[in-house]
Structures are given as structure tokens and as C-alpha cells.
Scaffold this active site. Structure first.
Site, PDB file in Angstrom:
ATOM      1  CB  SER A   9      31.030  23.631  16.568  1.00 40.91           C
ATOM      2  OG  SER A   9      32.365  23.394  16.170  1.00 40.91           O
ATOM      3  CG  HIS A  29      27.554  11.386   7.542  1.00 33.34           C
ATOM      4  ND1 HIS A  29      28.187  12.164   8.489  1.00 33.34           N
ATOM      5  CD2 HIS A  29      27.580  12.095   6.378  1.00 33.34           C
ATOM      6  CE1 HIS A  29      28.585  13.296   7.927  1.00 33.34           C
ATOM      7  NE2 HIS A  29      28.223  13.274   6.650  1.00 33.34           N
ATOM      8  NE  ARG A  43      35.590  24.208  14.706  1.00 28.31           N
ATOM      9  CZ  ARG A  43      36.578  23.569  14.068  1.00 28.31           C
ATOM     10  NH1 ARG A  43      37.833  23.769  14.450  1.00 28.31           N
ATOM     11  NH2 ARG A  43      36.310  22.749  13.073  1.00 28.31           N
ATOM     12  CG  ASP A  50      34.299  17.223  14.341  1.00 26.07           C
ATOM     13  OD1 ASP A  50      33.816  17.028  13.212  1.00 26.07           O
ATOM     14  OD2 ASP A  50      35.113  18.131  14.579  1.00 26.07           O
ATOM     15  CG  LEU A  70      20.425   7.700  28.261  1.00 26.29           C
ATOM     16  CD1 LEU A  70      21.325   8.564  29.120  1.00 26.29           C
ATOM     17  CD2 LEU A  70      21.231   6.967  27.196  1.00 26.29           C
ATOM     18  CD  GLU A  93      35.372  20.275  35.024  1.00 28.19           C
ATOM     19  OE1 GLU A  93      36.488  20.212  34.450  1.00 28.19           O
ATOM     20  OE2 GLU A  93      35.094  21.122  35.897  1.00 28.19           O
ATOM     21  NE  ARG A 148      34.664  19.591  17.939  1.00 29.82           N
ATOM     22  CZ  ARG A 148      34.167  20.602  17.252  1.00 29.82           C
ATOM     23  NH1 ARG A 148      33.726  21.666  17.885  1.00 29.82           N
ATOM     24  NH2 ARG A 148      34.083  20.561  15.939  1.00 29.82           N
ATOM     25  CG  ASN A 165      30.479  10.985  11.450  1.00 29.61           C
ATOM     26  OD1 ASN A 165      31.057  10.349  12.329  1.00 29.61           O
ATOM     27  ND2 ASN A 165      29.223  11.361  11.553  1.00 29.61           N
ATOM     28  NE  ARG A 223      28.435  19.252   7.272  1.00 30.24           N
ATOM     29  CZ  ARG A 223      28.820  18.243   8.041  1.00 30.24           C
ATOM     30  NH1 ARG A 223      28.434  17.008   7.765  1.00 30.24           N
ATOM     31  NH2 ARG A 223      29.594  18.460   9.087  1.00 30.24           N
ATOM     32  CD1 TRP A 247      36.716   6.246  11.184  1.00 34.64           C
ATOM     33  CD2 TRP A 247      35.367   5.898   9.422  1.00 34.64           C
ATOM     34  NE1 TRP A 247      36.485   4.899  11.100  1.00 34.64           N
ATOM     35  CE2 TRP A 247      35.655   4.656  10.026  1.00 34.64           C
ATOM     36  CE3 TRP A 247      34.544   5.928   8.310  1.00 34.64           C
ATOM     37  CZ2 TRP A 247      35.156   3.453   9.544  1.00 34.64           C
ATOM     38  CZ3 TRP A 247      34.037   4.725   7.818  1.00 34.64           C
ATOM     39  CH2 TRP A 247      34.336   3.512   8.427  1.00 34.64           C
TER      40      TRP A 247
END
Length: 242
Positions: free
Chosen positions: A197, A38, A195, A21, A132, A208, A189, A23, A72, A26
Site C-alpha cells: 500500500s 478509528h 500488499r 489496517d 522509544l 521481514e 500488517r 479499522n 476518502r 472492525w
């Protein structure tokens, strides 16, 4: 960040999930268009993916585009889809070099056809990698996932593949988008919002949480390590007694 700065990490989360969260905020703080935020956020995806691989995290799930994000402005959505396609095309060779396996969850059929095609190509190209696992949540909503899981269960029962008396939390989990992955150990977050979302509502039951005011484009490896250090100090009881 030198390797010595992370040598003392003892309890690396197996699975980290991130709500990326900030972008737009910023970009606004710098009088830049939201699309630039983005683009810078995509750089953070690369940095954090590489860092997770180096630290030994097994799974990284990124909330890249929610089902609500379709609301959006059309131009912003189109720019995000174009950025996603460009990111996948340009970063797949890096994922190959870093032994990263790409996966995706969500209602992927809602993505533009060209994005779907590039996503499937990138997933296929990285499918044999053993490092990964990077999971992109795209056109994803936690409530929608649960609804789709219920529909899948009903279908299995109606076809005689499953007796309704057998349904429990473990069986239901196998009908979710995330059935091939363990639940997240740590949720991060950014931007200070408190929240979920509509993200991984079923899977985050015992995860956690770590909330930081840092905006996603500014979130780097030192911030990730700070989150992991916070996680190391938690005592996870999973509903039991300490």
C-alpha cells in the site's frame, strides 16, 4: 500479559513498522460508524506503543494516514484529522511519562494547520526523551517520498553540494524522509491484506514481513509478541548465502 511471558524473547527487532489496517472492517462487523473503528484503532496505537517501549524496541513507525487517504469521503477525513489532533494533545503527557520521542514523516504541510501546530508541539515537547522513537507516517506515500528524494538530490547537485558521481544507495537514503532512522527489521500488517500500500517502498527491501488476520483495533501486546516470536525464527541473509 505478565513480564514473565516475554522474558525469553532474545532477538527484539530494533525497528518495527506497522500497516494498521482493519479499522473500518472492525466497525462494520459491529454495525458501528467507521469513525468508531478509528477511535478504537487509536487505543491500539497507545497499547502497542507502550508495549514496544517495554520490550526494548528502539523505533516504531505507524502508517497513520496515507497520501491516498485524502481521497476518502470529506467527513471521514475531517474526523480522522480531528482524532489525530485529539490523540496528540491527550497522549503527549503519556509519551513524556514513558520517555517516548515523537517524530513524523510525510508531506506534513498537507495536514490542516491546527494538526500541524499540535504535531510540532508534541514533537518539540518529547524531543529530549531517550526511549522509544514513535514515527507517525502522515500524508505519506512511498512513491511520493522517492520523488521528493530525487528532487532533493537534483537540488544538491545543481547547487554544487554533491557530485552526481557520488550518488549511491547510501547517499540517496540520506535524502529520504527516513534519513535519521534505520530501515525496519519487521513489518507487521493487520487484517490479512497482502500488499505494501505504498508504504516505505525503499526502506523495506530486506525487512521481514508478518501478516495477521487480526484487525487493528483488536491487535494487542500478545499479538505483537507473536509477531516478534515469528521474527526470531527468521534467518536474515540480506542477499547473501546461508
Amino acid at each position: 500479559m505478565p513480564a514473565s511471558a516475554t522474558d525469553d524473547l532474545k532477538n527484539i527487532p530494533r525497528h518495527i513498522a506497522i500497516i494498521m489496517d482493519g479499522n473500518g472492517r472492525w466497525a462494520k462487523e459491529r454495525s458501528l460508524p467507521r469513525t468508531e473503528g478509528h477511535r478504537r484503532g487509536a487505543d491500539s496505537v497507545r497499547i502497542i506503543t507502550e508495549a514496544c517501549g517495554e520490550l526494548g524496541v528502539e523505533y516504531l513507525t505507524l502508517y497513520a494516514f496515507s497520501s491516498e487517504n485524502w481521497k476518502r469521503p470529506k467527513r471521514e477525513v475531517e474526523a480522522l484529522m480531528k482524532l489525530l489532533e485529539q490523540f496528540l494533545r491527550s497522549k503527549t503527557p503519556e509519551m513524556m511519562e514513558q520517555n517516548v520521542r515523537l517524530q513524523a514523516i510525510g508531506r506534513l504541510h498537507d495536514l490542516p494547520q491546527s494538526c500541524q501546530q499540535q504535531l510540532h508541539r508534541s514533537i518539540e515537547q518529547t524531543s529530549q526523551n531517550t526511549g522509544l522513537t514513535l514515527i507517525l507516517a502522515l500524508s505519506y506515500g512511498g512513491r511520493e517520498e522517492i520523488i521528493d528524494g530525487v528532487k532533493s538530490l537534483i537540488d544538491s547537485v545543481e547547487k554544487g553540494h554533491l557530485d552526481k558521481g557520488m550518488i549511491d544507495t547510501e547517499v540517496f537514503s540520506k535524502h529520504l524522509y527516513t534519513r535519521y532512522y534505520p530501515d525496519p527489521d519487521l513489518l507487521i500488517r493487520t487484517s490479512g491484506e497482502m500488499r505494501l500500500s505504498n508504504f516505505l517502498l525503499w526502506q523495506l527491501s530486506y525487512t521481514e514481513f508478518y501478516i495477521t488476520d487480526t484487525l487493528w483495533p483488536d491487535f494487542g501486546k500478545p499479538d505483537l509478541v507473536k509477531a516478534i516470536r515469528s521474527y526470531e525464527n527468521r534467518h536474515r541473509r540480506f542477499g547473501g548465502v546461508a
